[in-house]
Scaffold this motif. Structure first.
Motif, PDB file in Angstrom:
ATOM      1  N   LYS A  40       0.839  -1.188   0.000  1.00 12.36           N
ATOM      2  CA  LYS A  40       0.000   0.000   0.000  1.00 12.36           C
ATOM      3  C   LYS A  40       0.880   1.247   0.000  1.00 12.36           C
ATOM      4  O   LYS A  40       1.964   1.257   0.572  1.00 12.36           O
ATOM      5  CB  LYS A  40      -0.886   0.004   1.249  1.00 12.36           C
ATOM      6  CG  LYS A  40      -2.033  -0.991   1.184  1.00 12.36           C
ATOM      7  CD  LYS A  40      -2.936  -0.832   2.387  1.00 12.36           C
ATOM      8  CE  LYS A  40      -4.332  -1.369   2.125  1.00 12.36           C
ATOM      9  NZ  LYS A  40      -4.376  -2.740   1.663  1.00 12.36           N
ATOM     10  N   ALA A  43       0.980   8.428   1.613  1.00 13.36           N
ATOM     11  CA  ALA A  43       1.473   9.752   1.200  1.00 13.36           C
ATOM     12  C   ALA A  43       1.409  10.689   2.390  1.00 13.36           C
ATOM     13  O   ALA A  43       0.444  10.676   3.157  1.00 13.36           O
ATOM     14  CB  ALA A  43       0.634  10.297   0.048  1.00 13.36           C
ATOM     15  N   MET A  74      -3.256   6.248   0.563  1.00 11.93           N
ATOM     16  CA  MET A  74      -3.879   6.887  -0.594  1.00 11.93           C
ATOM     17  C   MET A  74      -5.281   6.342  -0.813  1.00 11.93           C
ATOM     18  O   MET A  74      -5.548   5.174  -0.540  1.00 11.93           O
ATOM     19  CB  MET A  74      -3.087   6.591  -1.870  1.00 11.93           C
ATOM     20  CG  MET A  74      -1.856   7.423  -2.049  1.00 11.93           C
ATOM     21  SD  MET A  74      -1.095   7.001  -3.637  1.00 11.93           S
ATOM     22  CE  MET A  74      -2.187   7.846  -4.796  1.00 11.93           C
ATOM     23  N   GLU A  75      -6.146   7.192  -1.322  1.00 13.39           N
ATOM     24  CA  GLU A  75      -7.461   6.761  -1.767  1.00 13.39           C
ATOM     25  C   GLU A  75      -7.418   6.563  -3.280  1.00 13.39           C
ATOM     26  O   GLU A  75      -6.525   7.082  -3.960  1.00 13.39           O
ATOM     27  CB  GLU A  75      -8.521   7.818  -1.424  1.00 13.39           C
ATOM     28  CG  GLU A  75      -8.648   8.128   0.050  1.00 13.39           C
ATOM     29  CD  GLU A  75      -9.272   7.007   0.862  1.00 13.39           C
ATOM     30  OE1 GLU A  75      -9.729   6.002   0.256  1.00 13.39           O
ATOM     31  OE2 GLU A  75      -9.280   7.126   2.100  1.00 13.39           O
ATOM     32  N   GLU A  78      -6.981   9.581  -6.607  1.00 12.76           N
ATOM     33  CA  GLU A  78      -6.185  10.762  -6.271  1.00 12.76           C
ATOM     34  C   GLU A  78      -4.711  10.493  -6.566  1.00 12.76           C
ATOM     35  O   GLU A  78      -4.278   9.344  -6.618  1.00 12.76           O
ATOM     36  CB  GLU A  78      -6.397  11.192  -4.816  1.00 12.76           C
ATOM     37  CG  GLU A  78      -5.857  10.242  -3.786  1.00 12.76           C
ATOM     38  CD  GLU A  78      -6.182  10.674  -2.355  1.00 12.76           C
ATOM     39  OE1 GLU A  78      -6.823  11.715  -2.140  1.00 12.76           O
ATOM     40  OE2 GLU A  78      -5.791   9.943  -1.436  1.00 12.76           O
ATOM     41  N   SER A  79      -3.965  11.582  -6.762  1.00 13.41           N
ATOM     42  CA  SER A  79      -2.522  11.476  -6.953  1.00 13.41           C
ATOM     43  C   SER A  79      -1.838  11.421  -5.592  1.00 13.41           C
ATOM     44  O   SER A  79      -2.452  11.719  -4.562  1.00 13.41           O
ATOM     45  CB  SER A  79      -2.016  12.685  -7.746  1.00 13.41           C
ATOM     46  OG  SER A  79      -2.109  13.846  -6.947  1.00 13.41           O
ATOM     47  N   THR A  80      -0.551  11.079  -5.585  1.00 12.89           N
ATOM     48  CA  THR A  80       0.157  11.038  -4.307  1.00 12.89           C
ATOM     49  C   THR A  80       0.209  12.428  -3.669  1.00 12.89           C
ATOM     50  O   THR A  80       0.060  12.565  -2.456  1.00 12.89           O
ATOM     51  CB  THR A  80       1.590  10.494  -4.482  1.00 12.89           C
ATOM     52  OG1 THR A  80       2.239  11.177  -5.555  1.00 12.89           O
ATOM     53  CG2 THR A  80       1.576   9.004  -4.781  1.00 12.89           C
ATOM     54  N   GLU A  82      -1.961  14.844  -4.065  1.00  9.72           N
ATOM     55  CA  GLU A  82      -3.305  15.142  -3.554  1.00  9.72           C
ATOM     56  C   GLU A  82      -3.559  14.408  -2.245  1.00  9.72           C
ATOM     57  O   GLU A  82      -4.182  14.942  -1.321  1.00  9.72           O
ATOM     58  CB  GLU A  82      -4.361  14.752  -4.594  1.00  9.72           C
ATOM     59  CG  GLU A  82      -4.408  15.694  -5.777  1.00  9.72           C
ATOM     60  CD  GLU A  82      -5.227  15.158  -6.946  1.00  9.72           C
ATOM     61  OE1 GLU A  82      -5.541  15.968  -7.836  1.00  9.72           O
ATOM     62  OE2 GLU A  82      -5.541  13.947  -6.979  1.00  9.72           O
ATOM     63  N   ALA A  83      -3.083  13.169  -2.174  1.00 10.45           N
ATOM     64  CA  ALA A  83      -3.256  12.392  -0.944  1.00 10.45           C
ATOM     65  C   ALA A  83      -2.501  13.047   0.210  1.00 10.45           C
ATOM     66  O   ALA A  83      -3.014  13.164   1.328  1.00 10.45           O
ATOM     67  CB  ALA A  83      -2.757  10.961  -1.150  1.00 10.45           C
ATOM     68  N   ARG A  86      -4.396  16.096   1.295  1.00 15.03           N
ATOM     69  CA  ARG A  86      -5.619  15.706   2.010  1.00 15.03           C
ATOM     70  C   ARG A  86      -5.306  15.304   3.446  1.00 15.03           C
ATOM     71  O   ARG A  86      -6.024  15.667   4.394  1.00 15.03           O
ATOM     72  CB  ARG A  86      -6.308  14.553   1.258  1.00 15.03           C
ATOM     73  CG  ARG A  86      -7.539  14.001   1.968  1.00 15.03           C
ATOM     74  CD  ARG A  86      -8.196  12.871   1.197  1.00 15.03           C
ATOM     75  NE  ARG A  86      -7.281  11.821   0.781  1.00 15.03           N
ATOM     76  CZ  ARG A  86      -6.755  10.923   1.621  1.00 15.03           C
ATOM     77  NH1 ARG A  86      -7.036  10.957   2.907  1.00 15.03           N
ATOM     78  NH2 ARG A  86      -5.934   9.996   1.168  1.00 15.03           N
ATOM     79  N   GLU A  87      -4.228  14.553   3.617  1.00 14.47           N
ATOM     80  CA  GLU A  87      -3.853  14.124   4.966  1.00 14.47           C
ATOM     81  C   GLU A  87      -3.495  15.312   5.849  1.00 14.47           C
ATOM     82  O   GLU A  87      -3.780  15.313   7.041  1.00 14.47           O
ATOM     83  CB  GLU A  87      -2.701  13.127   4.900  1.00 14.47           C
ATOM     84  CG  GLU A  87      -3.080  11.776   4.279  1.00 14.47           C
ATOM     85  CD  GLU A  87      -4.038  10.968   5.153  1.00 14.47           C
ATOM     86  OE1 GLU A  87      -4.098  11.226   6.362  1.00 14.47           O
ATOM     87  OE2 GLU A  87      -4.732  10.085   4.609  1.00 14.47           O
ATOM     88  N   GLU A  90      -6.864  16.596   6.943  1.00 14.95           N
ATOM     89  CA  GLU A  90      -7.589  15.699   7.851  1.00 14.95           C
ATOM     90  C   GLU A  90      -6.947  15.639   9.236  1.00 14.95           C
ATOM     91  O   GLU A  90      -7.635  15.568  10.254  1.00 14.95           O
ATOM     92  CB  GLU A  90      -7.657  14.289   7.248  1.00 14.95           C
ATOM     93  CG  GLU A  90      -8.586  14.209   6.049  1.00 14.95           C
ATOM     94  CD  GLU A  90      -8.648  12.820   5.430  1.00 14.95           C
ATOM     95  OE1 GLU A  90      -9.399  12.657   4.461  1.00 14.95           O
ATOM     96  OE2 GLU A  90      -7.941  11.905   5.911  1.00 14.95           O
TER      97      GLU A  90
END
Ligand SMILES: [Zn+2]
Length: 183
Positions: A40, A43, A74-75, A78-80, A82-83, A86-87, A90
């Motif tokens: 997995k 990022a 990562m979801e 999405e790109s790395t 972007e991940a 996002r993190e 969050e």
């Protein structure tokens, strides 16, 4: 490991090396589907503001109560980068600017690959995200080395503080004595 086949719902899952393969796989004896398990990608991002580094204290297991860099799995879609962004939001209600790849760390023993970025914390603003119990900016000399969550966080911080900014390709292949190494 999966108990039921995700394709047909059968419980006839066996461990076998499929023809032409070299690895044991979970194979469905009912429909023939091979349940591949691959590493997995995680990022994350090291954000700075006025020379200080943003760390979040984990509110969830594993390593609850320890400091980490915002990072997570990562979801899809999405790109790395972007991940990583996002993190940041969050975990630390932080918006990154101008993020760049720091490097890649493979953790073969747990099947993970970390893609770590660095960037600037937009407006110096942050907060305590859902998965965190505290978020703070630390000067390099104040990093809580003995209370870091994971070896990869330790490595990333050391690397950044060293000032060596060429993209790295690192392997952390076992639990080392990183917790006792200190600064
Ligand atoms: Zn099946």
């Amino acid at each position: 490991m999966t108990k039921f086949c995700s394709e047909c719902g059968s419980a006839e899952i066996v461990q076998r090396v499929p023809e032409g393969d070299q690895h044991l796989r979970a194979v469905c004896d009912n429909c023939g589907f091979i349940h591949y398990v691959n590493p997995k990608i995680v990022a994350g991002c090291l954000l700075t503001w006025n020379g200080k580094i943003l760390l979040a204290k984990r509110a969830i297991e594993p390593r609850k109560g320890y400091w980490t860099l915002p990072a997570g799995f990562m979801e899809l879609q999405e790109s790395t980068a972007e991940a990583a962004a996002r993190e940041c939001w969050e975990e630390a209600l932080a918006r990154p600017i101008d993020i760049e790849l720091m490097g890649v760390t493979s953790l073969p023993h747990i099947g993970q690959v970390y893609m770590m970025y660095h960037g600037t914390l937009a407006d110096g603003e942050y907060g305590v995200g859902e998965e965190s119990s505290d978020v703070e900016l630390f000067a390099p000399e104040d990093i809580p080395w003995k209370q870091l969550s994971f070896p990869v966080v330790h490595f990333t911080l050391k690397r950044y503080i060293s000032g060596e900014m060429s993209v790295y390709d690192e392997v952390i292949d076992r639990q080392t004595d990183w917790l006792t190494k200190g600064a």
